[in-house]
Design a protein around this motif. Structure first.
Motif, PDB file in Angstrom:
ATOM      1  N   LEU A 133       0.830  -1.204   0.000  1.00  0.00           N
ATOM      2  CA  LEU A 133       0.000   0.000   0.000  1.00  0.00           C
ATOM      3  C   LEU A 133       0.869   1.260   0.000  1.00  0.00           C
ATOM      4  O   LEU A 133       0.590   2.203  -0.741  1.00  0.00           O
ATOM      5  N   PHE A 134       1.938   1.255   0.781  1.00  0.00           N
ATOM      6  CA  PHE A 134       2.862   2.395   0.790  1.00  0.00           C
ATOM      7  C   PHE A 134       3.448   2.608  -0.607  1.00  0.00           C
ATOM      8  O   PHE A 134       3.539   3.740  -1.079  1.00  0.00           O
ATOM      9  N   ARG A 135       3.862   1.526  -1.259  1.00  0.00           N
ATOM     10  CA  ARG A 135       4.462   1.654  -2.592  1.00  0.00           C
ATOM     11  C   ARG A 135       3.437   2.129  -3.610  1.00  0.00           C
ATOM     12  O   ARG A 135       3.744   2.951  -4.471  1.00  0.00           O
ATOM     13  N   LEU A 136       2.201   1.642  -3.509  1.00  0.00           N
ATOM     14  CA  LEU A 136       1.134   2.077  -4.417  1.00  0.00           C
ATOM     15  C   LEU A 136       0.920   3.580  -4.254  1.00  0.00           C
ATOM     16  O   LEU A 136       0.883   4.317  -5.246  1.00  0.00           O
ATOM     17  N   LEU A 137       0.781   4.053  -3.032  1.00  0.00           N
ATOM     18  CA  LEU A 137       0.555   5.479  -2.799  1.00  0.00           C
ATOM     19  C   LEU A 137       1.749   6.306  -3.259  1.00  0.00           C
ATOM     20  O   LEU A 137       1.574   7.383  -3.833  1.00  0.00           O
ATOM     21  N   SER A 138       2.932   5.803  -3.036  1.00  0.00           N
ATOM     22  CA  SER A 138       4.133   6.513  -3.466  1.00  0.00           C
ATOM     23  C   SER A 138       4.182   6.617  -4.992  1.00  0.00           C
ATOM     24  O   SER A 138       4.482   7.686  -5.539  1.00  0.00           O
TER      25      SER A 138
ATOM     26  N   TYR B 266       2.022   5.726 -11.343  1.00  0.00           N
ATOM     27  CA  TYR B 266       0.919   4.763 -11.405  1.00  0.00           C
ATOM     28  C   TYR B 266      -0.369   5.545 -11.195  1.00  0.00           C
ATOM     29  O   TYR B 266      -0.663   5.987 -10.084  1.00  0.00           O
ATOM     30  N   THR B 267      -1.114   5.719 -12.272  1.00  0.00           N
ATOM     31  CA  THR B 267      -2.266   6.620 -12.210  1.00  0.00           C
ATOM     32  C   THR B 267      -3.613   5.927 -12.406  1.00  0.00           C
ATOM     33  O   THR B 267      -4.641   6.589 -12.387  1.00  0.00           O
ATOM     34  N   VAL B 268      -3.619   4.616 -12.573  1.00  0.00           N
ATOM     35  CA  VAL B 268      -4.884   3.919 -12.840  1.00  0.00           C
ATOM     36  C   VAL B 268      -5.581   3.449 -11.568  1.00  0.00           C
ATOM     37  O   VAL B 268      -6.523   2.690 -11.627  1.00  0.00           O
ATOM     38  N   VAL B 269      -5.131   3.928 -10.444  1.00  0.00           N
ATOM     39  CA  VAL B 269      -5.744   3.560  -9.175  1.00  0.00           C
ATOM     40  C   VAL B 269      -7.024   4.377  -8.970  1.00  0.00           C
ATOM     41  O   VAL B 269      -7.033   5.591  -9.182  1.00  0.00           O
ATOM     42  N   PRO B 270      -8.120   3.727  -8.587  1.00  0.00           N
ATOM     43  CA  PRO B 270      -9.377   4.460  -8.362  1.00  0.00           C
ATOM     44  C   PRO B 270      -9.249   5.466  -7.204  1.00  0.00           C
ATOM     45  O   PRO B 270      -8.536   5.218  -6.229  1.00  0.00           O
ATOM     46  N   TRP B 271      -9.955   6.569  -7.351  1.00  0.00           N
ATOM     47  CA  TRP B 271      -9.941   7.628  -6.343  1.00  0.00           C
ATOM     48  C   TRP B 271     -10.325   7.090  -4.968  1.00  0.00           C
ATOM     49  O   TRP B 271      -9.710   7.421  -3.952  1.00  0.00           O
ATOM     50  N   ARG B 272     -11.348   6.245  -4.923  1.00  0.00           N
ATOM     51  CA  ARG B 272     -11.806   5.656  -3.656  1.00  0.00           C
ATOM     52  C   ARG B 272     -10.664   4.912  -2.972  1.00  0.00           C
ATOM     53  O   ARG B 272     -10.494   4.994  -1.758  1.00  0.00           O
ATOM     54  N   THR B 273      -9.859   4.191  -3.745  1.00  0.00           N
ATOM     55  CA  THR B 273      -8.734   3.444  -3.189  1.00  0.00           C
ATOM     56  C   THR B 273      -7.674   4.391  -2.641  1.00  0.00           C
ATOM     57  O   THR B 273      -7.118   4.154  -1.569  1.00  0.00           O
ATOM     58  N   VAL B 274      -7.408   5.478  -3.352  1.00  0.00           N
ATOM     59  CA  VAL B 274      -6.432   6.464  -2.877  1.00  0.00           C
ATOM     60  C   VAL B 274      -6.891   7.032  -1.540  1.00  0.00           C
ATOM     61  O   VAL B 274      -6.130   7.071  -0.565  1.00  0.00           O
ATOM     62  N   VAL B 275      -8.146   7.456  -1.463  1.00  0.00           N
ATOM     63  CA  VAL B 275      -8.661   8.091  -0.248  1.00  0.00           C
ATOM     64  C   VAL B 275      -8.695   7.095   0.911  1.00  0.00           C
ATOM     65  O   VAL B 275      -8.242   7.402   2.019  1.00  0.00           O
ATOM     66  N   LEU B 276      -9.216   5.891   0.675  1.00  0.00           N
ATOM     67  CA  LEU B 276      -9.262   4.876   1.733  1.00  0.00           C
ATOM     68  C   LEU B 276      -7.855   4.539   2.225  1.00  0.00           C
ATOM     69  O   LEU B 276      -7.626   4.378   3.421  1.00  0.00           O
ATOM     70  N   SER B 277      -6.920   4.432   1.295  1.00  0.00           N
ATOM     71  CA  SER B 277      -5.547   4.070   1.651  1.00  0.00           C
ATOM     72  C   SER B 277      -4.882   5.161   2.480  1.00  0.00           C
ATOM     73  O   SER B 277      -4.241   4.880   3.498  1.00  0.00           O
ATOM     74  N   ILE B 278      -5.042   6.401   2.058  1.00  0.00           N
ATOM     75  CA  ILE B 278      -4.467   7.513   2.828  1.00  0.00           C
ATOM     76  C   ILE B 278      -5.140   7.592   4.198  1.00  0.00           C
ATOM     77  O   ILE B 278      -4.470   7.810   5.214  1.00  0.00           O
ATOM     78  N   ALA B 279      -6.449   7.374   4.257  1.00  0.00           N
ATOM     79  CA  ALA B 279      -7.158   7.389   5.544  1.00  0.00           C
ATOM     80  C   ALA B 279      -6.609   6.311   6.469  1.00  0.00           C
ATOM     81  O   ALA B 279      -6.398   6.558   7.665  1.00  0.00           O
ATOM     82  N   ALA B 280      -6.365   5.127   5.945  1.00  0.00           N
ATOM     83  CA  ALA B 280      -5.815   4.044   6.766  1.00  0.00           C
ATOM     84  C   ALA B 280      -4.433   4.412   7.285  1.00  0.00           C
ATOM     85  O   ALA B 280      -4.098   4.138   8.444  1.00  0.00           O
ATOM     86  N   VAL B 281      -3.632   5.061   6.450  1.00  0.00           N
ATOM     87  CA  VAL B 281      -2.285   5.468   6.871  1.00  0.00           C
ATOM     88  C   VAL B 281      -2.376   6.566   7.930  1.00  0.00           C
ATOM     89  O   VAL B 281      -1.637   6.542   8.922  1.00  0.00           O
ATOM     90  N   ILE B 282      -3.286   7.510   7.757  1.00  0.00           N
ATOM     91  CA  ILE B 282      -3.494   8.554   8.773  1.00  0.00           C
ATOM     92  C   ILE B 282      -3.877   7.907  10.100  1.00  0.00           C
ATOM     93  O   ILE B 282      -3.333   8.233  11.156  1.00  0.00           O
TER      94      ILE B 282
ATOM     95  N   PHE C 109      -1.803  -3.248  -8.956  1.00  0.00           N
ATOM     96  CA  PHE C 109      -0.573  -2.473  -8.783  1.00  0.00           C
ATOM     97  C   PHE C 109       0.644  -3.391  -8.721  1.00  0.00           C
ATOM     98  O   PHE C 109       1.670  -3.122  -9.356  1.00  0.00           O
ATOM     99  N   LEU C 110       0.557  -4.476  -7.967  1.00  0.00           N
ATOM    100  CA  LEU C 110       1.688  -5.401  -7.852  1.00  0.00           C
ATOM    101  C   LEU C 110       2.053  -5.990  -9.207  1.00  0.00           C
ATOM    102  O   LEU C 110       3.243  -6.164  -9.511  1.00  0.00           O
ATOM    103  N   GLU C 111       1.054  -6.269 -10.024  1.00  0.00           N
ATOM    104  CA  GLU C 111       1.326  -6.769 -11.378  1.00  0.00           C
ATOM    105  C   GLU C 111       2.005  -5.681 -12.213  1.00  0.00           C
ATOM    106  O   GLU C 111       2.972  -5.928 -12.921  1.00  0.00           O
TER     107      GLU C 111
END
Length: 129
Positions: A52-57, A64-80, A119-121
Motif C-alpha cells: 500500500l505504501f508503494r502504491l501510494l508513493s 501509477y495513475t490507474v488507481v481508483p480515487w476511492r482506493t487512494v482516499v481509503l488508503s491515505i485514511a488508513a495510513v493517517i 498495482f503489484l502486477e
C-alpha cells in the motif's frame, strides 16, 4: 462506536491530503518508520501495508495513475489512522495498542485488494527488480 467515527475523520483528512503531495509524502515517511519500528506487532498486515505504501508513493509521483480515487482516499485514511498514536486504543498500551490499527489496516487492505493486486502486477512488469 469510536472506531468508525475516528476512521471517518481520517477519511475526511485524507481527501484534504490528496491535494498536497508534500503532506502525503511526509505521512508515508512517518508510516514507514512506524511500521519498521513495529514489524513484529504488524506481521499479519506488514506485506500488504508495504504494498500500500508503494502504491501510494507511485500514485503520488504520477508513475501509477490507474488507481481508483476511492482506493487512494481509503488508503491515505488508513495510513493517517495508523500514524495517529491516540486512536481508539493508544499505541503505547502494551500488547493492545496496535489491535485497532491492525484491524483498520486489514479492513482497508481487504477492501482495496484488487487494486493492490493490479498495482503489484504493474510493479512487477514496469519496475526493475
Amino acid at each position: 462506536e469510536g472506531g468508525p467515527i475516528l476512521f471517518d475523520r481520517a477519511r475526511r483528512r485524507a481527501e484534504e491530503y490528496t491535494s498536497d503531495p508534500k503532506k502525503v509524502s511526509g505521512l508515508l515517511d512517518d508510516a514507514q518508520r512506524k511500521a519498521e519500528r513495529n514489524r513484529d506487532r504488524l506481521e499479519k498486515v506488514l506485506d500488504g501495508l508495504q504494498s500500500l505504501f508503494r502504491l501510494l508513493s507511485a500514485w503520488l509521483r504520477g508513475r501509477y495513475t490507474v488507481v481508483p480515487w476511492r482506493t487512494v482516499v481509503l488508503s491515505i485514511a488508513a495510513v493517517i489512522y495508523f500514524v495517529n498514536p491516540l486512536d481508539i486504543i493508544p499505541d503505547f498500551l502494551p500488547m493492545f495498542g496496535f489491535l485497532d490499527d491492525a484491524g483498520v489496516l486489514a479492513f482497508v487492505l481487504q477492501s482495496v485488494r484488487k487494486d493492490i493486486d493490479r498495482f503489484l502486477e504493474w510493479e512487477r512488469v514496469n519496475l526493475p527488480g
